[in-house]
Design a protein around this motif. Structure first.
Motif: not given
Lengths: 108, 678
Positions: B484-496, B520-524
């Motif tokens: 869930a976190g990866t997906r939420v992070g992905r949406f936030m990055v996409q929004d930005a 986002i996966v590379a970051a964590w």
């Protein structure tokens, strides 16, 4: 509101869960009974009260589970569109709610 | 009930709570029963809820039973639905309860049970519950707006930006830490790895079953999934005992890290209905059941705490993680006491379900108390272990050595006797080859939980099954957060990124999905890899970073809350939110200072980098990691400073009369539920 519903000779019993509206069925008659009948009525009342409380707790517990597991959301979805449950309906529901679900963070 | 009787009952609760707290705090050199912790917690929570939350509700927030909530005004049957308060409570609790309150207290138990327990109780009653409650209510009064939006409106643009960056930071660090906990729990464990691997096809099967065979029957599907998981645990025993199969599920730390990174990427890119949603249901099903079972197990067994109230490691020399009890105990335990992450839930789904304003107290304050109780149970599970066993499991090889005899000797020298034979016997009883150096908290919690469960049900014969059940429970929990976190992070990055180039913001455009998922996966994944390669077990550096990031978000939430309280003309009550804010600022600033500049290389990133640079075998990658961690910590603390300054300026403007004290609430509309009880 409460006062308007109470008829003379009746009293309220808090049978519903906290915060839930008290239903009409929770009004019991207490006037015009003999001592023996009164104690039987009391026993019956407390048993019925317990049974109603247990039913209420079970219903709330199941409602919590249905809400957590999105079953209630699916029921609302069907209700709004006047559809019956089917593969297509569920696929449409998932499509609608997945976008929101995917954006919802899970806490640490 | 007559008033005098009520007063007497609450007096009795207060006295019992005081007695329990005194027993917990003042016993030295003797073991106490875990029930003292339970009684102290229940009495503290009862008093906190009855008096403190009622005071906040009545005086500070002035909850209005006549005011319609957004669930009523904007009811659409989808997001905004007036819902029974118990249902919202359950929903909110299921959303805020994650692996944090299980892992944090286990790690903090190295100081003894006392510091962590006191922080969990005080932190929850005066901090965490207050934050969740006020943010929930403020969001309810603003049509369910998010924390980021409220920060932008009430504090300023910078506040909104910092809240956004804090959310991204916390997600990245949280995911890395969670993944590291799973890696440390599963390395060289074919049984655990097999069970967790099986949860992926089980979740996929559930997804297909739910979509094609029994549409909408989520509870039934989750129960079926749970039975399959239990079968997988049982099958895992056979796998671990069959050498030819076991080797397929025996992985080193780095290999597991690669597998988890690949899984995180796949989970972010796959359709939600196929993997994320069913796994989420399965995880919630197991979570609610296991937490209830653990509570029953503790009450049934009433175990003795073997860990002392305070250990010698309060001086900062602890093997699990380095640093003094202040501030590190308060950074380590975040979720069970105060967690900034909760403010996202309190300003997310929950405010859109609340039927009446007055119910925000039970949902916001009450659910956090329940979460805090979970943290107390985790503390008990860690402290029922013999301290020698606890330290053998949680100490990294870099501190106690690789060889079992050397590790046992080192730990015994600390005053916690343990032998290699005892550890070997324990490992065998739980179906593992070894339990040494299983850092991260999850294995220690699993051993404690298995101890409680097996002594309540099934005896020693079921110890291995219960241990792997506990590992499965934690890993399933954590992998759900990861998905869930990866997906939420992905949406936030996409929004930005959508602001820079529109197609990147389209959540259905596959090149964008793949690119942002990879980002986002590379970051964590980077932080996870860093933790796996760290000779100190990774948790030593990553968990404090997570704690600081989480508390940064809590700082943002409390700044927003204080600003709104002042703007409401309730400055004389601002201490309710400013108190925990000041405490958090003190904790995060002190912890960050130590993590960056402390001369002890086990604590300070820079001194550790310097030590490595001057050593015989300078490792450029480890040195870079230390410096990167120092920069990340510095950036987090600069953000805390900035949001504080911006908030303080806003408070001064309002208090000095230079700015009109006006909150941006939705207009009052009378509720149709006004005549209901409650």
């Amino acid at each position: 509101m409460k006062d308007r519903l109470i008829e003379p000779g009746t009293s309220y019993v808090e049978t519903a869960a906290l915060g839930c509206p008290v239903e009409q069925s929770s009004i019991v008659f207490s006037a015009g009974t003999t001592a023996g009948a009164n104690s039987r009525a009391k026993a019956l009342k407390s048993t019925r009260q317990l049974a109603e409380q247990l039913t209420s707790c079970t219903q709330i517990f199941l409602a919590v589970l249905r809400e957590i597991f999105d079953e209630s959301a699916y029921a609302r979805f069907l209700n709004q569109r006047q559809w019956v449950s089917s593969r297509a309906a569920y696929a449409a529901f998932r499509q609608e709610c997945d976008a929101a679900k995917a954006r919802r963070p899970r806490c640490c | 009930m007559p008033k005098t009787l009520r007063i007497l009952i609450w007096l009795a609760v207060a006295l019992l709570g005081a007695l329990a707290l005194a027993t917990v705090a003042l016993h030295r050199g003797e073991q106490i029963n875990a029930m003292w912790l339970v009684v102290a917690a229940i009495c503290t929570y009862a008093l906190g809820y009855r008096f403190y939350s009622k005071f906040i509700a009545a005086k500070v927030l002035t909850l209005d039973a006549l005011r319609a909530t957004p669930a009523e005004r904007l009811e659409n049957g989808r997001d905004f639905v007036p819902t029974n308060k118990w249902v919202v409570f359950g929903h909110h609790f299921a959303a805020i309860a994650g692996p944090g309150p299980l892992v944090g207290p286990v790690l903090a138990a190295q100081f003894g049970y006392l510091p962590g327990t006191l922080w969990i109780l005080a932190g929850a009653v005066f901090g965490g519950c207050v934050q969740d409650f006020v943010i929930l209510l403020f969001s309810v009064r603003r049509d369910g707006k998010s924390l980021t939006e409220m920060a932008r409106e009430e504090i300023g643009r910078l506040g909104g930006l910092i809240a956004y960056v804090a959310v991204i930071s916390i997600i990245v660090i949280l995911l890395a830490v969670c993944a590291l906990v799973v890696v440390n729990a599963l390395k060289a464990s074919p049984w655990g790895t097999f069970t967790i691997a099986m949860t992926i096809p089980i979740a996929l099967l559930m997804g297909v079953y739910l979509r094609t065979l029994r549409p909408g029957k989520v509870l039934e599907t989750s129960a079926l999934g749970f039975m399959l998981v239990m079968l997988a645990i049982w099958g895992g025993q056979w796998v671990s005992q069959t050498a030819s199969v076991a080797r397929w599920f025996t992985f080193s730390g780095p290999a597991l890290a690669i597998l988890i990174i690949a899984y995180g990427f796949a989970a972010s890119a796959l359709p939600v209905w196929l993997l994320l949603a069913p796994r989420d249901y399965l995880s919630t099903f197991v979570k609610l059941g296991t937490i209830s079972l653990l509570a029953l197990g503790i009450v049934a067994l009433r175990p003795t705490l073997h860990m002392p109230a305070l250990t010698r490691f309060i001086d900062g020399s602890g093997p699990v993680f380095a640093g003094n009890v202040f501030p590190f105990a308060f950074i380590t335990i975040a979720c069970g006491a105060i967690s900034g992450f909760h403010s996202l839930i309190s300003s997310g789904t929950t405010p859109k379900l609340i039927r009446r304003e007055t119910e925000a107290r039970m949902v916001g304050y009450g659910a956090m108390l329940a979460e805090s109780m979970v943290a107390i149970m985790a503390m008990i599970a860690a402290c029922v272990l013999q301290p020698g066993i606890y330290f053998a499991i949680n100490s990294p090889a870099g501190i106690v050595g690789q060889a079992p005899e050397a590790a046992a000797a080192t730990i015994s020298n600390w005053g916690f006797p343990i032998t290699a034979a005892e550890m070997h016997s324990l490992a065998q009883s739980v179906g593992e080859q070894t339990l040494y150096n299983r850092t991260g908290g999850a294995p220690a919690f699993a051993v404690g939980m298995a101890h409680i469960f097996s002594n309540s049900l099934g005896g020693q014969a079921l110890m291995a099954i219960w241990y792997h059940f506990a590992i499965m429970f934690e890993a399933l929990f954590i992998l759900t957060v990861l998905d869930a976190g990866t997906r939420v992070g992905r949406f936030m990055v996409q929004d930005a990124l959508g602001h820079i180039w529109k197609p990147l913001g389209r959540t259905s455009w596959y090149p964008s999905i793949l690119a942002t998922s990879a980002l986002i996966v590379a970051a964590w994944g980077y932080f996870l890899w860093q933790g796996v390669k760290d000779p100190l077990g990774g948790i030593n550096s990553l968990w404090p970073l997570f704690g600081i990031a989480n508390q940064l978000l809590a700082t943002v939430a409390l700044c927003v809350a204080t600003t709104i309280v002042i703007k409401m003309g309730k400055a004389h009550y601002a201490a309710v939110t400013m108190g925990p804010l000041v405490w958090l600022v003190a904790v995060t600033f002190t912890a960050s200072w130590h993590k960056i500049f402390d001369p002890n290389p086990r604590i300070g990133f820079l001194s550790h980098a310097a030590q490595l640079a001057f050593g015989a075998s300078a490792n450029a990658r480890l040195i870079f990691n230390d410096r990167l961690d120092a920069v990340v910590t510095g950036a987090l603390i600069v953000m805390v400073g900035l949001i504080l300054i911006e908030s303080a300026v806003e408070w001064l403007r309002v208090l000095s009369g230079r700015k009109q004290a006006r909150v941006k609430e939705s207009p009052f509309v009378a509720t149709r539920f006004a005549e209901e009880q409650g």
